[in-house]
Motif scaffolding. Sequence first.
Motif, PDB file in Angstrom:
ATOM      1  N   PRO B 688      22.449-138.407  44.495  1.00 44.41           N
ATOM      2  CA  PRO B 688      21.948-140.086  44.535  1.00 44.41           C
ATOM      3  C   PRO B 688      20.623-140.654  43.467  1.00 44.41           C
ATOM      4  O   PRO B 688      20.602-141.305  43.060  1.00 44.41           O
ATOM      5  CB  PRO B 688      22.571-140.379  45.413  1.00 44.41           C
ATOM      6  N   TYR B 689      19.949-139.626  44.326  1.00 46.46           N
ATOM      7  CA  TYR B 689      18.694-140.099  43.983  1.00 46.46           C
ATOM      8  C   TYR B 689      17.972-139.322  42.844  1.00 46.46           C
ATOM      9  O   TYR B 689      18.463-138.556  42.372  1.00 46.46           O
ATOM     10  CB  TYR B 689      17.098-139.601  45.511  1.00 46.46           C
ATOM     11  N   PRO B 690      17.069-140.073  42.325  1.00 50.97           N
ATOM     12  CA  PRO B 690      15.966-139.880  41.320  1.00 50.97           C
ATOM     13  C   PRO B 690      15.543-139.583  41.053  1.00 50.97           C
ATOM     14  O   PRO B 690      15.028-137.890  42.193  1.00 50.97           O
ATOM     15  CB  PRO B 690      15.528-141.392  40.626  1.00 50.97           C
ATOM     16  N   PHE B 691      15.371-138.318  39.500  1.00 52.18           N
ATOM     17  CA  PHE B 691      14.595-136.814  39.611  1.00 52.18           C
ATOM     18  C   PHE B 691      13.374-137.234  39.265  1.00 52.18           C
ATOM     19  O   PHE B 691      13.081-138.456  38.222  1.00 52.18           O
ATOM     20  CB  PHE B 691      15.436-135.443  38.542  1.00 52.18           C
ATOM     21  N   ILE B 692      12.920-135.963  38.440  1.00 50.61           N
ATOM     22  CA  ILE B 692      11.156-136.348  38.462  1.00 50.61           C
ATOM     23  C   ILE B 692      10.956-134.589  36.889  1.00 50.61           C
ATOM     24  O   ILE B 692      11.670-133.822  37.937  1.00 50.61           O
ATOM     25  CB  ILE B 692      10.119-136.036  39.162  1.00 50.61           C
ATOM     26  N   VAL B 693      10.568-135.043  36.607  1.00 53.66           N
ATOM     27  CA  VAL B 693      11.231-133.798  35.137  1.00 53.66           C
ATOM     28  C   VAL B 693       9.733-133.097  35.149  1.00 53.66           C
ATOM     29  O   VAL B 693       8.511-134.534  34.789  1.00 53.66           O
ATOM     30  CB  VAL B 693      11.212-134.113  34.002  1.00 53.66           C
ATOM     31  N   ARG B 694       9.065-132.308  34.835  1.00 55.50           N
ATOM     32  CA  ARG B 694       7.553-132.135  34.869  1.00 55.50           C
ATOM     33  C   ARG B 694       7.617-130.719  33.302  1.00 55.50           C
ATOM     34  O   ARG B 694       8.784-130.010  33.738  1.00 55.50           O
ATOM     35  CB  ARG B 694       6.910-131.331  35.702  1.00 55.50           C
ATOM     36  N   ASP B 695       6.693-131.132  32.663  1.00 57.92           N
ATOM     37  CA  ASP B 695       7.222-129.835  31.562  1.00 57.92           C
ATOM     38  C   ASP B 695       5.449-128.951  31.415  1.00 57.92           C
ATOM     39  O   ASP B 695       4.364-129.593  31.729  1.00 57.92           O
ATOM     40  CB  ASP B 695       7.085-130.119  30.068  1.00 57.92           C
ATOM     41  N   ILE B 696       5.989-127.571  31.559  1.00 58.09           N
ATOM     42  CA  ILE B 696       4.935-126.813  31.190  1.00 58.09           C
ATOM     43  C   ILE B 696       4.765-125.852  29.895  1.00 58.09           C
ATOM     44  O   ILE B 696       5.666-125.044  30.482  1.00 58.09           O
ATOM     45  CB  ILE B 696       4.959-125.783  32.756  1.00 58.09           C
ATOM     46  N   ALA B 697       3.534-125.161  29.819  1.00 61.70           N
ATOM     47  CA  ALA B 697       3.517-124.755  27.999  1.00 61.70           C
ATOM     48  C   ALA B 697       2.720-123.168  28.784  1.00 61.70           C
ATOM     49  O   ALA B 697       1.355-124.161  29.308  1.00 61.70           O
ATOM     50  CB  ALA B 697       3.436-125.148  26.876  1.00 61.70           C
ATOM     51  N   VAL B 698       2.806-121.860  28.807  1.00 60.71           N
ATOM     52  CA  VAL B 698       1.516-121.346  28.553  1.00 60.71           C
ATOM     53  C   VAL B 698       1.610-119.853  27.840  1.00 60.71           C
ATOM     54  O   VAL B 698       2.629-119.628  26.920  1.00 60.71           O
ATOM     55  CB  VAL B 698       1.468-120.354  30.251  1.00 60.71           C
ATOM     56  N   TRP B 699       0.358-119.318  27.745  1.00 61.59           N
ATOM     57  CA  TRP B 699       0.641-118.415  26.800  1.00 61.59           C
ATOM     58  C   TRP B 699       0.491-116.846  27.109  1.00 61.59           C
ATOM     59  O   TRP B 699       0.380-117.095  28.529  1.00 61.59           O
ATOM     60  CB  TRP B 699      -0.697-118.144  26.189  1.00 61.59           C
TER      61      TRP B 699
END
Lengths: 270, 779
Positions: B688-699
Amino acid sequence: MNGHFHPITKAIDKVSRIFTSIGFDVVDGPELESEWYNFDALNVPRDHPSRDMQDTFWIKNETIEGRHLTVSEQKVLAKGLPLGHVLRTHTSGVQVRTIERWVKEGKEFPLAVVVPGKIYRNEATDARHEAQFFQVEGLMIGKDVTLANLKGVLEHFFTKFLEKHVEVRFRSSFFPFTEPSVEVDMQCFKCSGTGDSGDGHCPVCSSSGWIEIMGAGMIHPNVLQNAGLNPREYQGFAFGAGLDRLVMLQTGIDDIRMLYNGDLRVVNQF
Amino acid sequence: MKFSLHWLQEYSKEALPELKKLEEIVTFNAFEIEEIIPFGKDTVLDIKVLPNRAHDALGHRGMGKDIAALAGNTFVDPHEYWKGKVSSDVTSPVIVTEDVQACPRFMSVRIDGVEVTESPAWLKDKLQAIGQKSINSIVDITNYVQFSLNKPMHAYDAALISGNTLMARLAQTGETLTTLDDKQLTLDSSTLIIADTEKPLGLAGVKGGKFSGISSSTTSIILESANFNPTLIRKTSQKYGIRTDASKRFENEINDILAEEGLRMTIALVKKLNPKAHVGEIVDVWNRKSWEYVVSVSTREVNGFLGTSYGDKEIEGVFSRLGFIVKKATTKEIIEEKLQVAERATYKNPSSMREDAPVHFSCSSLMSFIFSGIWQPSISIDKYVYGEKVTEPIWGDLVFSNTGEGKIRYESVGFLPGTSVPEGIDHVGLYVGDGKVTHISKDSGKIITEEITESKNFKNGVLYARMIDVDETRFFITVPHERLDIRIKEDLIEEVARIQGLSSIKGVLPKLQRRGLPHKRLYYENKIKNILDANGFSEIMTYSFGDVGEVEIVKGLAMDKEKLRNSLSGGINRAFQMNMLNAPLLHIQTVKMYEFGNVFTKSTEQRHLALIIDDGKKKSSFTDEVDMILSQIKRDLGVVNLECETVQVKPYIIELNFDAAIEGLPEPTSYEPLTPHTDSVVYEAVSPYPFIVRDIAVWTPASTSWDSIHNLALQVDSPLVVRIDCFDTFTKEIEGIQKTSFAFRFVLQAKDRTLTDAEANEVADKMYNLLKEKGYEVR
């Protein structure tokens, strides 16, 4: 990619497949029901303590008008009695509607139907209680339908539904619409009735080996008569099981409210 | 209700079974035990008594009797019911009952020379065990009687009663009453009260008043032992919002006979504690006759109902264990016996079985009387409708006629009301063979037997109906007075089933030789669900309640849940908003959902289908996709016109009246199953708790696969990571080297708390490090 069916829909589908294959029809009825079908006809009289056995949502009579009334409902009004309306507290009201239809259409007995449908109870909600949930009613009436037939049908149903052999046991109970009345326990599918599903305990049945699953019994002669059948000639059984509970036990959904908030995090697991 | 095991033991001659065994027999054969509580040397059982047994088992004696029967013990009644000498120096109270229906019986007695003390230990202990506070010796005695016999009792201080009078009367509008617990009530004229000649003393059957109660200075008491109309007590209790142990018992109905037992037991106990007290003459105003119920059942009927094969002995054994008086006889024997009892009876119409038998009868009440223990409707025409119609009568069948005089009925009245009998019926008699009938009529004035063809009453032609096989041997049971739940043969069958043990019933699956059919809605609904499923739609179910709609609930769960929905679009849109927010968790770009549900207007209840689809982007349009689905539905169902309402465009919602859509379609001829999916049986609880999003990009080097990145990312090994999804990848030459870029998103969430940014950053940093260690370049 395919979508997802709601777990209750999947349960109704399974119930329907199992019961149509043994000759039971699937029928339905209104969710907004008159007190005649929800209570009076089921031998739950006005001003009787047995009405307290179910917490009821009553409808403000002034907010409905011009609804189609059946002959039985018109008779109540013709007697000068008020006819209140409720959100049905069980699918049992469909019992009387179905018998009436069978009699009117001159259909052949035994009558055998199941009624999966939404019902309502006016109680505070928590993880185990909801104001709306689903029930499946079962009904079989003929000249020689017995309590042993009820047990046979339930054993067959639970065994097919849970896909393993499941024993059923009866405990003495009371419902105004059945006589005799029984509470039905099914053998725990997790621990197969041993009370131990691995580490000395069974979380599904609290190690008792059995799960309380429904109320049932032989239909009270007053109900048969209210529906237009002569109880001297006809007898039969009825049962009513909570579908949500079956689904929750089987899938591990631990909060009934998760079934009705439209959350795809739940539905998309199915 | 709480029961003391010690107290229950007093009703069994032999020792009760040990607790575990006792729990088992009570649970399976009688009542649900909600809790077992050790209480010193005693044990308290909290047993759920449902309305059918509230007439007897809400008292220790009734429960003790049932438990004795279940255990195979001998029931004993340990209580003393006073039969002592009346003191002529005590002035008996005057009892007045105004309304016979409201108060069928009122008994009273005055006892002088009473000392109100603390209760003796045995009495206090008993009450304490079941959670009752000890007040004083007199009040405790009345409570003890209530919890023993299931008969509420009330004691008044005689000195506070005007006119030595107790009246059960309707209140005058505006009269006031202060209850024992200091509640001020303003009464209305539909409320039954107990009053003396001057003032209200209490709400009859519900609660006593403050100013007439027992105190330490009381020396004379007046006891009330009455019975009241159950519906009236229920309505009074609801109207004033007062539920008591007494009102609960009265509203469930108890037998008038308990009034006398209760009174005599109370007197005996008062005398026991006050040996010198003077007991006056008992006053008994009993407004209706005592009535003994006889119900019968045959072995064939028991087995035919339960699907068992019990023998006569087993069935008779059950009734004896329950203390029922059993008489084994054929119905013919009973009829002959009853005809003798009624021999001198005279004609009276209408006549009531309870008040007039066996002195006066009408034609139909005579039949009901002689068929003692065999259920049949009261009115002649109803008896005919109920019975099996026969043309060749045998002894014991009923003979019906249309005398042509007086009120002839052509339709049944109380049994299957409205059933037509074209011949008309107004008279009934018993066929006794050789063309003869035994009956009573206005003309004969008494019971006579005569040739049917020569009878004035039957000369116009007759109909025959059989109530029962009169030669079959049956068990005729005289029901114990307190068992108001035993009135028809099915009630006796229940007693056999539960005492013999429901576990002995073996399941038998009936063979119906046919396949069942679904109802029309289910059949077509499943077809549509399969189409939507194939197009990636998820099905949801939302609430029928809300704050929009025409039909209202009297008292809903909350202010915003007091109306019944008149469309599905509100609920599905709210669900959409929530699911869009959760899109990263679900790893979907486009939310596609539908709901089938009933919607309500003032005059109708219809099944609707609503569909919602959107990705939250401004430019996207889903009309084509939905149109394609709708045409598929039309084609598969064979619907010509599918009237849909486009509720809104962003998000795209359509709603249609499903019932209207399938109205003209044929009835199903088979069940339409849903497309099978693999069952995911193990459900994973959602947080029921909020989530956190993290985006990562790699070569990465050009040959790198997403799998290897994914596996590397998984090495962060944090329980907080709930998803890792790649959302973009491409390969490009950079400074002469082919490189592949992966952009991925990981979603963090805890099951038990709201995550902080710091926690999310920690996981992200760990992931960066893993990627860097591998030599990848984080963009």
